[in-house]
Design a protein around this motif. Structure first.
Motif, PDB file in Angstrom:
ATOM      1  N   VAL A 387       0.615  -1.836  -0.469  1.00 17.76           N
ATOM      2  CA  VAL A 387      -0.208   0.235  -0.180  1.00 17.76           C
ATOM      3  C   VAL A 387       0.836   1.372  -0.292  1.00 17.76           C
ATOM      4  CG1 VAL A 387      -1.800   1.778   1.395  1.00 17.76           C
ATOM      5  CG2 VAL A 387      -1.965  -0.822   1.410  1.00 17.76           C
ATOM      6  N   ARG A 483      -8.572  -7.959  -4.082  1.00 19.85           N
ATOM      7  CA  ARG A 483      -8.011  -7.061  -3.616  1.00 19.85           C
ATOM      8  C   ARG A 483      -6.567  -7.045  -4.314  1.00 19.85           C
ATOM      9  NH1 ARG A 483      -8.089 -10.646   0.417  1.00 19.85           N
ATOM     10  NH2 ARG A 483      -9.712 -10.180   1.329  1.00 19.85           N
ATOM     11  N   ALA A 487      -5.071  -4.194  -6.755  1.00 24.23           N
ATOM     12  CA  ALA A 487      -3.481  -3.649  -6.277  1.00 24.23           C
ATOM     13  C   ALA A 487      -2.456  -3.504  -7.065  1.00 24.23           C
ATOM     14  CB  ALA A 487      -2.930  -3.844  -5.117  1.00 24.23           C
ATOM     15  N   THR A 491      -0.965  -0.225  -8.770  1.00 30.25           N
ATOM     16  CA  THR A 491       0.322   0.310  -8.803  1.00 30.25           C
ATOM     17  C   THR A 491       1.068  -0.015 -10.013  1.00 30.25           C
ATOM     18  OG1 THR A 491       0.507  -1.395  -7.159  1.00 30.25           O
ATOM     19  CG2 THR A 491       2.562  -1.104  -8.461  1.00 30.25           C
TER      20      THR A 491
END
Length: 656
Positions: A387, A483, A487, A491
């Motif tokens: 994160v 999830r 991500a 990214t």
């Protein structure tokens, strides 16, 4: 006068660690306590060196700014993770083997012949799963035993099966306190019948004891201070990480480090813990503590602490004396580990925790605290590592304010020393990226369980880990994958923005732009691998055989030879033979006999076939596969096979 250029000075500490790891570590005996301590001190020194640098030189100035909040919060998470690692390093600085003690005390077992009740706790497992366990229990070479199936599913068909085998089937009116309550109900029944035994052996419904399980574990009880003996859990099928990445034969299951290396190290400190199945406990010790504790969903770990309060220790016998079924589905895998985490947090908040007023030694308190730190730091840190770089790409927030050469000088040797020490004590078991994948895949659920267990330790039901079932097709675990996919996309988009625009990447990163770039690319590899794990591949055969076995095949009266590579009660896999689909043949398997088979899949020089076993052959096969001495599955990393397996999985999407 400058003796060395800056880049060489920056790399010197890392080169020193590499020299120790490649030149010295391979020559040192891993079981020697002084050598382990020396290697631990190297890893500990570079960890503290890195932590000091991070805290003093890389954090944003204090203030009510986004940079300060992000920088300080990530540094805190990382610092706690390093503290947890150093604690683990200290545990691993010792090592103990009790095999010699078991050898020396075997005459005591043969003379005393203490009575043992084998308890198989079950809830919803299918018969093929239970059949293996009961066959193994009945095949035990120890005579003075009784076998009891504690059925919380209250199934009539299981009662009838147990009656046919001469095994006691026990039920209770409710399922209070899960597995611990199930066992305690039976122990009370034994007392009411006046049939107390000397020892109680506990087996999960999917764990098969080897023939020498009882004789080897009982031998350690010649020491009256030992209240419980735990043995390692080995698995005859690949877990979801191994299977879905296509590395079942080249990378050990995720629990091997704990059972093969951490538990013997804990035993060296006299803080080994009970892990439930494949353990045996002294009856008088259970009497002293009032049977199995029910304040935690991990009653096994808590049992060790409660026994310590009464002066009984837990011994660890690191021998492959049983083998079981690892969770085959990713959801079950995550559920199991989340339950372990929740249970440990419940113990922390209980009278057996590290801050309890009960008579626990300092090392016993440290033992629980060490486990608590592992669950509280490892998995939140994995989430943070994914994160926090996004905060830079989208908001320009500086997470780590450092020059590239400083990162190389401090982080490089810290990371290398950590990997060097862990691979020194575990014989090369830690592989970057793969290890991160195995921790990231369940990080969200485990972190949530850690927080829930600390804040609200009571009122949580025991969640059973489902085993067995039909797994003959590809299943994508979208609820888990979403999830990681999100991500990954965030990214990639953030990286593209940074590389194509000078707004953030050039203006704010300074010399650290290479650091954030490397960090981001590494995250993409880990996220890609984690998404691969979420694609569950079919499981055609469930037994991981370490060595192929040559067998005779009879087709239309003609004899041929082939290699048996996998087999279970319904199917087998042969190599070195090609037959058309639907071909019927006879396979002559040593110790099982002639088995009728039909080809269901044919690929070049290998085939899968369904088989039909008689009841006697099923029993013989179970005994042949699961009750003999030896280690099932994969015990060590095979680098070439690991790389090839991952490459095949990425390119072809298959483990074959």
């Amino acid at each position: 006068m400058v003796l060395f250029p800056d880049w060489l000075v920056a790399w010197m500490p890392s080169l020193l660690v590499i020299g120790i790891g490649l030149g010295i570590a391979p020559l040192l005996p891993r079981s020697n306590g002084w050598m382990r301590l020396a290697m631990m001190l190297v890893a500990g020194f570079f960890s503290l060196r890195y932590l000091t640098w991070r805290v003093t030189e890389t954090i944003a100035p204090p203030g009510f700014t986004l940079d300060a909040f992000v920088s300080w919060s990530f540094a805190f998470i990382e610092a706690m993770t390093i503290v947890s690692s150093i604690s683990a390093f200290l545990v691993l600085s010792r090592h103990r083997s009790r095999s010699a003690d078991a050898d020396a005390n075997l005459p005591w077992v043969e003379t005393a012949q203490p009575s043992v009740a084998i308890l198989v706790a079950t809830y919803n497992e299918e018969w093929p799963v239970l059949e293996r366990t009961l066959a193994g229990a009945m095949a035990s070479q120890y005579a003075n035993k009784t076998i009891h199936v504690l059925d919380d599913g209250r199934r009539d068909w299981l009662r009838d099966r147990c009656a046919a085998l001469g095994v006691e089937h026990v039920t209770r009116p409710d399922n209070a306190h899960g597995k611990a309550g199930n066992i305690n109900h039976f122990l009370r029944q034994l007392r009411e019948r006046g049939r107390e035994v000397d020892f109680v052996a506990v087996l999960d419904a999917d764990f098969v004891p080897h023939q020498d399980f009882l004789t080897r574990t009982l031998a350690l009880f010649a020491d009256s201070k030992i209240g419980l003996v735990q043995t390692p859990q080995h698995f005859f099928n690949p877990d979801p990480i191994q299977h879905n990445l296509g590395i079942s034969r080249s990378y050990p299951d995720e629990q091997r480090f704990f059972f093969d290396h951490m538990q013997p190290a804990r035993d060296g400190w006299d803080i080994a813990v009970c892990c439930g199945t494949s353990s045996i406990v002294r009856w008088t010790a259970l009497d002293a503590i009032g049977d199995f504790p029910t304040a935690s969903v991990t009653e096994d770990y808590m049992l060790t602490s409660v026994l310590k309060m009464k002066g009984y220790s837990t011994a660890y016998l690191n021998e492959p004396l049983s083998e079981g079924l690892a969770p085959e589905g990713l959801k079950e895998y995550i559920t199991q580990r989340s339950r372990w985490c929740l249970g440990l947090m419940q113990i922390v908040r209980s009278s057996a925790g590290p801050f309890s007023r009960e008579p626990l030694r300092l090392r016993d308190r440290w033992s629980v605290l060490d486990s608590c730190l592992y669950w509280l730091t490892t998995f939140p840190f994995k989430i943070a590592c994914i994160v926090y770089p996004l905060l830079y790409w989208y908001f320009g927030v500086t997470v780590v304010d450092a020059r590239l050469y400083d990162v190389i000088s401090y982080f490089g040797p810290y990371y290398l020393a950590t990997m060097m020490f862990l691979n020194f004590v575990s014989v090369g078991m830690f592989v970057p990226i793969v290890n991160d994948i195995s921790q990231l895949v369940g990080a969200w659920e485990i972190s949530r369980s850690a927080l829930t267990g600390l804040v609200k330790p009571h009122g949580h039901a025991f969640k059973v880990t489902m085993k067995g079932g039909d797994r003959d097709r590809i299943v994508i675990q979208w609820p888990i994958m979403r999830r990681f996919l999100a991500a990954f996309v965030l990214t990639v988009v953030g990286l593209l923005i940074g590389l194509t625009s000078d707004y953030l990447f050039d203006a704010h990163a300074g010399e650290g732009k290479a650091v954030i770039l490397f960090w981001t690319l590494y995250n993409l590899l880990v996220l890609a691998g984690t998404m691969l794990v979420c694609v569950e591949l079919p499981r055609t055969a469930s037994i991981l055989r370490s060595r192929p076995e040559q067998v005779e095949v009879v087709v239309d009266g003609r004899r041929r030879m082939a290699w048996l590579t996998d087999i279970h009660a319904e199917a087998l896999r042969l190599r070195g033979l090609s037959l058309p689909l639907g071909t019927r043949f006879i396979c002559r398997i040593p110790e099982v006999g002639e088995v009728e088979a039909e080809v269901t899949l044919s690929l070049d020089a290998s085939l899968d076939a369904s088989i039909a076993l008689t009841p006697a052959q099923r029993e013989d096969l179970i005994e042949k596969l699961h009750t003999r001495s030896g280690v099932p599955g994969t015990a060590a990393v095979a680098a070439a096979g690991l790389g090839a397996g991952l490459l095949r999985r990425i390119i072809a999407g298959t483990v074959r």
